[in-house]
Design an enzyme around this catalytic site. Structure first.
Site, short mmCIF file in Angstrom:
data_model
loop_
_atom_site.label_atom_id
_atom_site.label_comp_id
_atom_site.label_asym_id
_atom_site.label_seq_id
_atom_site.Cartn_x
_atom_site.Cartn_y
_atom_site.Cartn_z
CE1 TYR A 167 -9.50 -3.42 0.23
CE2 TYR A 167 -8.64 -1.42 -0.65
CZ TYR A 167 -8.43 -2.64 0.23
OH TYR A 167 -7.22 -2.56 0.67
CD GLU A 220 -8.47 -9.31 -3.76
OE1 GLU A 220 -7.43 -9.52 -3.58
OE2 GLU A 220 -9.19 -9.19 -2.71
CE LYS A 261 -3.70 -2.12 2.44
NZ LYS A 261 -5.13 -2.07 3.45
P1 IDP Z 1 -8.06 -6.74 5.71
O1 IDP Z 1 -7.04 -5.93 4.74
O2 IDP Z 1 -7.20 -7.05 6.66
O3 IDP Z 1 -8.68 -7.81 4.76
P2 IDP Z 1 -10.62 -5.26 5.79
O4 IDP Z 1 -11.51 -5.29 6.88
O5 IDP Z 1 -10.80 -6.18 4.66
O6 IDP Z 1 -8.92 -5.82 6.11
O7 IDP Z 1 -10.57 -3.94 5.32
C1 IDP Z 1 -9.72 -3.58 3.99
C2 IDP Z 1 -8.92 -2.45 4.35
O8 IDP Z 1 -9.71 -1.10 4.74
C3 IDP Z 1 -8.12 -2.40 5.55
O9 IDP Z 1 -6.91 -3.27 5.32
C4 IDP Z 1 -7.70 -1.09 5.80
O10 IDP Z 1 -6.69 -0.60 5.31
C5 IDP Z 1 -9.17 -0.26 5.53
N1 IDP Z 1 -10.20 -0.25 6.67
C6 IDP Z 1 -10.81 -1.19 7.12
N2 IDP Z 1 -11.43 -0.89 8.07
C7 IDP Z 1 -11.18 0.65 8.32
C8 IDP Z 1 -11.60 1.48 9.27
O11 IDP Z 1 -12.63 1.22 10.21
N3 IDP Z 1 -11.23 2.92 9.15
C9 IDP Z 1 -10.33 3.08 7.92
N4 IDP Z 1 -9.92 2.19 7.24
C10 IDP Z 1 -10.39 0.84 7.31
#
Ligand code: IDP
Ligand code: MG
Length: 139
Positions: free
Chosen positions: A50, A131, A10
């Protein structure tokens, strides 16, 4: 066919000079790097990537973070690489991520609403193929 996963370094990882550290961990684990490209991601591609998060309240912050600089898109290959890289990656929140994982070793909380957690890794074989088709349509 061997299992494949989609990994992203990222923008925070790229800005902090962690591309090599992430690649090193993938390679020393024994996974093969099949494709690798540094690029910017536009909002349309991100909305596909996403798709499960577009309606979430944090999505605007996620877009701002993910478009704040270059990312490195990687296809890695190997037996059980999808789950294997999720284990290497660690928990979503860097403060919760176990030491020894990428997010646990390199990530931390910052004074904004972004979760700057260095890497993305596909969470299932079907997500990985979906993806990969978005990031590397030719692969
Ligand atoms: P992951 O990347 O561990 O699979 P996910 O819940 O799928 O996590 O969320 C995707 C990405 O979105 C996370 O890696 C993070 O960068 C972002 N994200 C998730 N939840 C939040 C939040 O509550 N606030 C800001 N960014 C978030
Ligand atoms: Mg996820």
């Amino acid at each position: 066919m061997t299992e494949r996963t989609l990994i992203l370094v990222k923008p925070d990882g790229v800005r902090r000079g962690l591309i090599g550290s992430v690649l090193h961990r993938i390679e020393r684990k024994g996974y093969l790097i099949q494709k690798l490209e540094k690029r910017k991601v536009d909002e349309a591609t991100l909305a596909q990537h996403y798709a499960e998060h577009v309606d979430k309240p944090f999505y605007p912050e996620l877009v701002r973070f993910m478009t704040s600089g270059d990312v490195v898109a990687i296809i890695a290959e190997g037996e059980n690489v999808v789950h294997g890289f999720r284990v290497m990656m660690g928990a979503t929140l860097p403060t919760d991520a176990a030491p020894g994982t990428i997010r646990g070793d390199f990530g931390r909380d910052w004074d904004n609403h972004e979760i700057q957690n260095i890497v993305h890794g596909s969470d299932a074989i079907e997500s990985a193929e979906r993806e990969i088709a978005i990031w590397f349509p030719e692969a």
